[in-house]
Design a protein around this motif. Sequence first.
Motif, PDB file in Angstrom:
ATOM      1  N   UNK A  26       0.846  -1.216   0.148  1.00 13.05           N
ATOM      2  CA  UNK A  26       0.078  -0.031   0.032  1.00 13.05           C
ATOM      3  C   UNK A  26       0.833   1.246  -0.035  1.00 13.05           C
ATOM      4  N   UNK A  29       2.273   1.924  -3.369  1.00 15.74           N
ATOM      5  CA  UNK A  29       1.176   2.286  -4.393  1.00 15.74           C
ATOM      6  C   UNK A  29       1.000   3.747  -3.894  1.00 15.74           C
ATOM      7  N   UNK A  30       0.819   4.150  -2.906  1.00 17.06           N
ATOM      8  CA  UNK A  30       0.556   5.595  -2.076  1.00 17.06           C
ATOM      9  C   UNK A  30       1.415   6.507  -2.610  1.00 17.06           C
ATOM     10  N   UNK A  33       1.232   7.175  -6.511  1.00 17.29           N
ATOM     11  CA  UNK A  33       0.285   8.069  -6.828  1.00 17.29           C
ATOM     12  C   UNK A  33       0.629   9.410  -6.479  1.00 17.29           C
TER      13      UNK A  33
END
Lengths: 459, 304
Positions: A26, A29-30, A33
């Motif tokens: 996560x 992924x964060x 982004x």
Amino acid sequence: MEERVVEFVNALRGRGVSVSTAESIDALGAIAVVGLEDPEAFKAALKTATVKRRRDVHVFEELFPLYFYGLESAGGTDSLEDGLQARLEEAMRAFGRGRELNPMLQLVLTGRGGEWESFIRMAAGEVGTAQLATRMQVGMYTRRIFDAFDWEELERQLDELLERLRDEGWAEEELLRLEEAFRANRDALRKQVRRYVEREQARNAERVPGAERMERLMGRPLSGLDEYELQQMRKAVDILARKLRNRINLREKRMKRGKVDIKATLRRNMQHGGVPFELRLKRKRMEKAELMVLCDISSSVARVSQFMLQFVYTIQDCLAKVRSFVFVDDLGEVTEFFRDEDIPKGVRRALSEAGIAYNARSDFGEVFRLFCERYLQDVGYRTYILVIGDARNNYNDPGLRHLERIRDRAKGIIWLNPETRPFWDTGDSVMGEYLPYCREARVCRTLKDLEDAIGSLLL
Amino acid sequence: MFTAIDEVRERLAEQRYICSKEIATAVFLAEKLGKPILVEGPAGVGKTDLGKVTAAALDREFIRLQCYEGLDEAKSLYEWEYSKQLLYTQILKDVLAEELAGARSLAEAVERVARQDEVFFSRKFIVPRPLLRAITSEKPALLLIDEVDKSDPEFEAFLLEILSDFQVSIPELGTISARHQPMVVLTSNNARELSDALKRRCLHLYIDFPEREQELEIVRLKVPGIGERLASQVVEVVQRLRKLDIKKTPGISETLDWARALVVLNADSLDQDLIRDTLNILLKYEKDIKKAKENLRQLASGAA
């Protein structure tokens, strides 16, 4: 960058913050982004994905700058101007022909701090940082790693380079500029090495021990542990208590099933003309125990008491109410110190600020008398009294009649004694006299004993 | 859809919600990654509001599930409407009788009734509760699960199931999957520690009391007609009050209530008497008020 994030997550784990694999994915992924341009957003993204507990935030804040310092400020390096940079690179290529050029020379000259890391790592590999454990060693290791770059050789090559550039007709101020950049970046490099060392130190220092070692520590008498082991045990208590809490919650869940309650079912289904659409079950209400903990904090028992307090307060949501007292020859209530979330701090304060002199001689009889006088009215039929002490009464009056009064009012007295049974009733121990009043008396020397005692009390 | 973190801030500001970068980042990520976001923090710092304004900013349907002890599936997911079913059977008695006419045995009659099962267990007889509504909503929804710490651990486990696949299976109807994955915001006051499993699945955001500047901005925005001087005094006093050791530290909502009250009272600046007389708006416990009164001079000095 991904590698760095993974390393960072490992460091968090090393400090006892639980970050699952899913969470580190996560986090990546964060970051993908959010991007890297905005350091504030980067930090927030990493934090929101990895740190889920307020008490872990300080670990995050502490480690973050060590791992992502370069992001926070440009790193304090002195980068060359673009035009100069291009010319220098060309000149360096010519200069490097036919000789062995130290790759650091160009990196230091041009001040690209981001590329230093791998060289620092290499140098650190040669020096070896496994022994690095305390903050005291940071300076020494920084020096060792920094010196591993062979600055004598670098200086010599720099002089040669400058000489050559001068021959090629470079302007004197350009040469000065190069020299200035070299000095500035050498200092920046030193700082970066220091940060690297600090990071390694932070990682080595507070490593949470593995399960196997923990198991072994749990079986060792608390009185025989050294300061470092004690520190690890404190973490173990947390883990244990959480496990126990889960077990208790599970039990509560099972209690919710039950037999059909005919009366309630009929009443409920009146609206359906008495056709029992909805069943009502009889539910046993689990009574949560109330606990009053009396801890002897004279030097012989202080350790067990300390862990007991930590344990009890960590699981306090499974109990209806916890009050705690410490005593030696006087009794003081310490419940107040546990109002805050920070339990270890509460324990420290309980031991030091309760106004009980721990170097006095234990006097159980007096303590029971005081307890009756001050707190007996608060003891109810659901209250367990938990006494932690060695029952070494220094030949004082054992105060049996007071203990009897407590027993008559409470649900039960549970005595945890850090001495093994053969020692009971030897010398000034009056354990045998207290035994008839106790619902249960156990030996409690290790963390394992402590867990069993609490577990059997609550389950 | 948000395209950048700063856009989140702007759009929330349009909804009259001022937030820090950290909050904006978390909201941005929650939407981008499709992850639930768990918001923790003291009471009255705008946790619930964050859910509301995000829904408005994203033009999502706002669905709220308030948690409490004893909340169960029937109240949170769906329920069969028994009385309606019963009523229908009563009304349709004749039709049923017709259907059953000529049945030679009890077994056959039961068989025939069973064939009509799906009539009574169709969507017509279901009462959707917030979770099901969030999943079946036509318009993308934002589901706010408020004060999740107040619910029981079992309910938390049940939530996990819903939050991980956004589908619900109703034995009589089959599986219903989400048309649009709802955005989920959970709030917690830390009445108990939430399970690791739940925390693992959520992004985490801790909202603390705002800094002085930010709070001032909020007061200016939310309390129209407040004078600059009064606004900064109000914020200053509240900030100092938070540093006192009191039982219930005033949140932003209390600050706003107080500021509004002062505006109604036509005050244009604070003095010790005014603070003393209006403290009860800010503090909710007798003990706290007493403590604040003892420290009145210190609270008011410089600010008033």
